[in-house]
Design an enzyme around this catalytic site. Sequence first.
Site: not given
Ligand code: C5P
Length: 403
Positions: A208, A306
Amino acid sequence: MLANKRILLIIGGGIAAYKALDLIRELRRAGAEVTPVLTRAAEEFVTPLSVSALAAAKVYRDLFDLTDEAEMGHIELSRSADLIVVAPATADLMAKMAHGLANDLASTLLLATDTPVLIAPSMNVRMWTHPATQRNLATLQQDGIRVVGPDEGEMACGEFGPGRLAEPVAIVAAVQEAFAHGPLAGRHVIVTSGPTNEPIDPVRYIANRSSGAQGTAIAEALAQLGAEVSFVTGPATAPMPKGVNVIPVETAVQMLEAVQKALPADAAVFAAAVADWRVANSSDSKIKKDGSGAFPTLSFAENPDILATVSQMKSGRPALVVGFAAETDDVLAHASAKLARKGCDWILANDVRPETGIMGGAENAVTLITKDGAEGWPRMPKQDVATRLAQAIADNLPPVPAD
Ligand code: C5P
């Protein structure tokens, strides 16, 4: 204790220069990376070869060395260090520093930087007690320069009094002290940053547009407040932060493993743009066209979240868990829902519609959402967002429990 710290060691030309060799060993033993600089006069006391051998690094000696300049310009040399140590700091070097002279490599490096500086003076007792040196010392201290020593004792010239270079272990302790200040001293913070790459086969992947710029800025701001930072980063294009422990990963699964390995932490900031899905049917060998016109079909599996995993830890959860919500519509509503769903303490919400120029750009406009409400921050450089966030973390971390 000095792991990942980059120290530019300027060795001045005094009889105590030989002790700089010991200092290099002690600094490296503590985990620091040492880049040595010798003044012309220092070369009369120690050889570039022995300095280079002990530092396991190139020695910089000449402002006008074209090869050195081509490899790393003198401005970059001083800026890429986390701390500049001058040992021994002679009366002459101190005078140059106090007056802003820049007529050789050492003095130019010292003028061309805003990196913190620690000096370990060493000179004859009469030179040290001379009003000119004492005036220069006061000026340097006013300029925020740290000073260790000099010790009192018998000197190489046979006289007795203050002027001996502080012992290498004392200088190393002062170096540690220089890093251990600030409201986050003694605190460990994990920062995730950058994109993740999800392989399709050994040569192709899904990625991305995240540059990692905001994560780098946050890690540096936290380190500047004294935190020990574990920086878990996907393949970012932004430069790596200074003064932190960089842990490179590629995929979301690796990022989760690295975060879990880095725990425990006092706080965690999840700034990575983690891929939501990985390729479930990724191939161990390069997928080839077979001439039939058929094309491969990718199937996906959901990646671990995460931020949610760490936020919902039953024991050993960091006291403050911060996430980001990059949204293109209904920013605040989506971000507040995310705070509740993932279970983190704070969310920094931002509007990443292409017309905002935020994704991959130099500025960010965020709203800090906590359980108590929302606070809109004006649009500002990503560095300033980072500084403000780091300060907010320092202000809100519960105190370390006394044993
Ligand atoms: O659900 P979304 O991707 O919008 O969430 C964004 C937040 O969640 C950010 O802080 C991103 O670093 C974290 N995140 C994560 N692991 C994922 C997806 C998002 O830690 N698989």
